[in-house]
Design a protein around this motif. Structure first.
Motif, PDB file in Angstrom:
ATOM      1  N   GLY A 144      -3.907   8.216  11.628  1.00  0.00           N
ATOM      2  CA  GLY A 144      -4.549   7.943  10.944  1.00  0.00           C
ATOM      3  C   GLY A 144      -4.273   7.966   9.299  1.00  0.00           C
ATOM      4  N   ALA A 145      -2.687   7.934   9.126  1.00  0.00           N
ATOM      5  CA  ALA A 145      -2.502   7.789   8.077  1.00  0.00           C
ATOM      6  C   ALA A 145      -2.212   5.563   7.453  1.00  0.00           C
ATOM      7  CB  ALA A 145      -0.941   7.874   8.102  1.00  0.00           C
ATOM      8  N   ALA A 146      -2.091   6.153   5.979  1.00  0.00           N
ATOM      9  CA  ALA A 146      -2.247   5.240   5.391  1.00  0.00           C
ATOM     10  C   ALA A 146      -1.314   4.107   4.892  1.00  0.00           C
ATOM     11  CB  ALA A 146      -3.642   5.786   4.089  1.00  0.00           C
ATOM     12  N   PRO A 147      -0.695   3.353   4.531  1.00  0.00           N
ATOM     13  CA  PRO A 147       0.634   2.418   4.086  1.00  0.00           C
ATOM     14  C   PRO A 147       0.673   2.962   2.970  1.00  0.00           C
ATOM     15  CG  PRO A 147      -1.479   1.137   4.203  1.00  0.00           C
ATOM     16  CD  PRO A 147      -1.661   2.219   4.587  1.00  0.00           C
ATOM     17  N   ALA A 201      -3.476  -4.328   3.067  1.00  0.00           N
ATOM     18  CA  ALA A 201      -2.972  -3.266   1.679  1.00  0.00           C
ATOM     19  C   ALA A 201      -1.905  -4.399   1.224  1.00  0.00           C
ATOM     20  CB  ALA A 201      -2.313  -2.094   2.523  1.00  0.00           C
ATOM     21  N   LEU A 202      -0.939  -5.010   2.073  1.00  0.00           N
ATOM     22  CA  LEU A 202      -0.269  -5.501   1.580  1.00  0.00           C
ATOM     23  C   LEU A 202      -0.268  -6.761   0.001  1.00  0.00           C
ATOM     24  CD1 LEU A 202       3.292  -6.004   0.997  1.00  0.00           C
ATOM     25  CD2 LEU A 202       2.678  -7.543   3.816  1.00  0.00           C
ATOM     26  N   ALA A 203      -1.723  -7.179   0.891  1.00  0.00           N
ATOM     27  CA  ALA A 203      -2.161  -8.635   0.187  1.00  0.00           C
ATOM     28  C   ALA A 203      -2.877  -7.778  -1.448  1.00  0.00           C
ATOM     29  CB  ALA A 203      -3.548  -9.139   0.930  1.00  0.00           C
ATOM     30  N   ARG A 204      -3.326  -6.473  -1.119  1.00  0.00           N
ATOM     31  CA  ARG A 204      -3.672  -6.668  -2.182  1.00  0.00           C
ATOM     32  C   ARG A 204      -2.365  -6.021  -3.127  1.00  0.00           C
ATOM     33  NH1 ARG A 204      -7.403  -3.968   1.209  1.00  0.00           N
ATOM     34  NH2 ARG A 204      -6.207  -1.948   0.818  1.00  0.00           N
ATOM     35  N   HIS A 205      -1.306  -5.426  -2.953  1.00  0.00           N
ATOM     36  CA  HIS A 205      -0.152  -4.736  -3.806  1.00  0.00           C
ATOM     37  C   HIS A 205       0.469  -6.009  -3.811  1.00  0.00           C
ATOM     38  CE1 HIS A 205       2.417  -2.109  -4.888  1.00  0.00           C
ATOM     39  NE2 HIS A 205       3.631  -2.431  -4.417  1.00  0.00           N
ATOM     40  N   LEU A 206       0.500  -7.144  -3.477  1.00  0.00           N
ATOM     41  CA  LEU A 206       1.281  -8.047  -4.321  1.00  0.00           C
ATOM     42  C   LEU A 206       0.388  -8.926  -5.055  1.00  0.00           C
ATOM     43  CD1 LEU A 206       3.374  -8.651  -0.743  1.00  0.00           C
ATOM     44  CD2 LEU A 206       3.859  -7.640  -2.858  1.00  0.00           C
ATOM     45  N   SER A 207      -1.154  -8.535  -4.951  1.00  0.00           N
ATOM     46  CA  SER A 207      -1.640  -9.948  -5.451  1.00  0.00           C
ATOM     47  C   SER A 207      -1.014 -10.180  -6.995  1.00  0.00           C
ATOM     48  CB  SER A 207      -3.320  -9.252  -5.678  1.00  0.00           C
ATOM     49  OG  SER A 207      -3.267  -8.301  -6.095  1.00  0.00           O
ATOM     50  N   PRO A 208      -0.176  -9.845  -7.928  1.00  0.00           N
ATOM     51  CA  PRO A 208      -0.087 -10.161  -9.248  1.00  0.00           C
ATOM     52  C   PRO A 208       0.723 -11.123  -8.532  1.00  0.00           C
ATOM     53  CG  PRO A 208      -0.247  -7.631  -8.972  1.00  0.00           C
ATOM     54  CD  PRO A 208      -0.103  -8.694  -7.550  1.00  0.00           C
ATOM     55  N   VAL A 209       1.919 -11.217  -7.433  1.00  0.00           N
ATOM     56  CA  VAL A 209       2.730 -12.385  -7.562  1.00  0.00           C
ATOM     57  C   VAL A 209       2.583 -13.332  -6.953  1.00  0.00           C
ATOM     58  CG1 VAL A 209       4.394 -11.169  -6.222  1.00  0.00           C
ATOM     59  CG2 VAL A 209       4.939 -12.451  -7.231  1.00  0.00           C
TER      60      VAL A 209
END
Length: 504
Positions: free
Chosen positions: A221-224, A284-292
């Motif tokens: 149940g970990a998170a990235p 999570a990846l989409a949110r993290h990379l949203s600025p670029v």
């Protein structure tokens, strides 16, 4: 092959008889790696140690520590004044006062082993070229790619004169067809993903790290973690990297790949949990990379007419990868615009896939059909896309509906695979707890067998991984396979394949 080896023996003056074992000795070597770090390393001169490669001349034991001659020759020819980029711990060897330099020693120890095979119970050591690079803790490359030649069961290679323990990049460029075994942490893999200069190892570090993240999410149940996401962001922002490579690094391991990884780790894979974890990582990846992501998406839109050359194809690949992530943030707004404006099949199909993932693809699906219904190959893609991108709870229903479509010619092998085969590619949908997909596939294989037994036999392989799943799924797949096997008449090809899969 013998003539080929003779030519190279004459050209190089080397005996290649051990190398010839790659052609006569069966099996894939497993290469284990261990490392040691000695901050003071015994104080030996780097260049002299690196040149000592002959065990008979140096009196080394069979498990000897070999230096790396290519590194020494590079270091001795390097002018520190002319090579400002050379790392401090290797620049100036032989040119400055060695007493003022750090003398840490890093040693890599390799062991090779090839499992017995029929007729060859004992295996001789192979010649294994191991391309290695070393990186500083700050990400700088202290040792460019250097090939270590392993010829014994166990060998060690030492690197002296290092200021800090380096991070190794091993088997660069997949320099040998071996299975590499080395315990690495998630932090080290994230470091290599962010800093390694070798494309193969950079990608492999990212792939292994993604699998680590996904398996931890499924089991614990970990998170990235931020290390993985930050490393991917560094890759995305690096315009010096090929766009096609960046797109490849951003691609998550498939759900089937994760299922096999869990099974190999003695964990029964849950296809539903794997699908959920993979979706969470993508979000999570989409949110993290949203600025670029918006910048990358626009920058990869090359002006001018369509071109099939590698550069343009790579830009389209990265553009579609960015679009897929952006769709998770905007619900398909950009994808809908791209679908309408696309001037090539790649971008039109890519946008359609994004809309299907977002659950907003009905209108685009109809529009695509009206435009391309007379092109059989394009229609195969149209069928396959709807099934492979169907929601897991609706995958069997979507497939059933498409089999009733007027253009579903089940006697055409490509059309049959584009629908029934695509269902198996939708891992969570195919392995839905209801078992509906198993029954649907079995029904169609029974129907196809009298018409095309070869395709039927090949298609039964969608069930071949059944033993890795839980008891309920195993039972339903076994029932489906036995129902196929009980069909009378059943072709010899399909009978043989079903029997092999069942283990009868």
């Amino acid at each position: 092959m013998e003539d080929w080896l003779t030519v190279f023996e004459e050209a190089t003056g080397r005996d290649l008889s051990q190398f010839a074992q790659w052609y006569s000795q069966a099996g894939t070597p497993r290469l284990k790696v261990a490392e040691t770090w000695e901050p003071e390393g015994g104080g030996e001169n780097t260049s002299s140690r690196l040149q000592s490669r002959d065990p008979e001349a140096t009196g080394e034991a069979p498990d000897h520590v070999r230096g790396v001659a290519p590194l020494a020759s590079r270091l001795q020819s390097r002018d520190p004044a002319a090579t400002a980029e050379a790392p401090d711990q290797v620049r100036g060897v032989g040119d400055v006062d060695r007493e003022a330099q750090p003398k840490g020693r890093y040693t890599l120890t390799f062991e090779q082993d090839t499992a017995p095979t029929p007729g060859q119970p004992l295996k001789d050591p192979q010649v294994i070229p191991i391309a290695v690079g070393l990186l500083n803790p700050n990400g700088d490359e202290v040792l460019p790619t250097t090939v270590l030649e392993m010829t014994k069961d166990r060998e060690s290679f030492a690197f002296d004169g290092l200021a800090a323990k380096p991070v190794p990049s091993i088997l660069r460029g997949f320099s040998a067809p071996v299975i590499l075994t080395r315990d690495t942490s998630a932090e080290e893999r994230a470091f290599l993903l962010a800093h390694d200069t070798d494309p193969f190892n950079k990608w492999e570090a990212g792939r292994q790290l993604a699998k680590d993240v996904l398996t931890a999410m499924v089991r614990d149940g970990a998170a990235p973690g931020p290390a993985y996401l930050d490393a991917l962001e560094r890759v995305v922002r690096d315009d010096t990297l090929d766009p096609a490579f960046r797109a490849l690094v951003l691609r998550l391991p498939s759900e089937d790949d994760i299922a096999q990884t869990l099974f190999d780790a003695s964990t029964t894979p849950d296809p539903t949990a794997i699908h959920t974890a993979r979706e969470k990582v993508a979000d999570a990846l989409a949110r993290h990379l949203s600025p670029v992501l918006p910048h990358v998406y626009e920058a990869m839109n090359l002006p001018g007419p369509y071109s099939p050359d590698p550069k343009a194809a790579g830009c389209r690949a990265l553009r579609l990868t960015a679009l897929a992530l952006l769709t998770r943030l905007d619900g398909g707004k950009r994808a809908e615009a791209q679908f309408r404006a696309a001037d090539n099949m790649t971008e039109e199909l890519g946008a359609l896939a994004c809309l299907l993932d977002a659950g907003n693809g009905a209108e685009a699906v109809a529009s695509f059909y009206r435009r391309w219904q007379h092109d059989r190959l394009v229609m195969d893609k149209w069928f396959a896309l709807q099934v492979s991108h169907a929601d897991q709870d609706r995958a069997a229903d979507v497939t059933q509906t498409l089999t009733a479509h007027p253009d579903f010619d089940w006697k055409n092998p490509n059309r049959f695979r584009s629908v029934i085969g695509a269902l198996a590619m939708n891992t969570a949908g195919f392995h839905h707890p209801s078992g509906a997909s198993y029954d649907l596939v079995a029904d169609w294989l029974i129907r196809l067998d009298p018409v095309n037994p070869q395709t039927t036999a090949r298609m039964t392989t969608v069930f071949e991984t059944w033993r890795r799943y839980d008891g309920d799924r195993q039972g339903m797949i076994r029932d489906a396979l036995k129902r196929i096997a009980a069909t009378d008449p059943l072709s010899r090809d399909t009978t043989e394949m079903v029997g092999r899969i069942l283990g009868d």
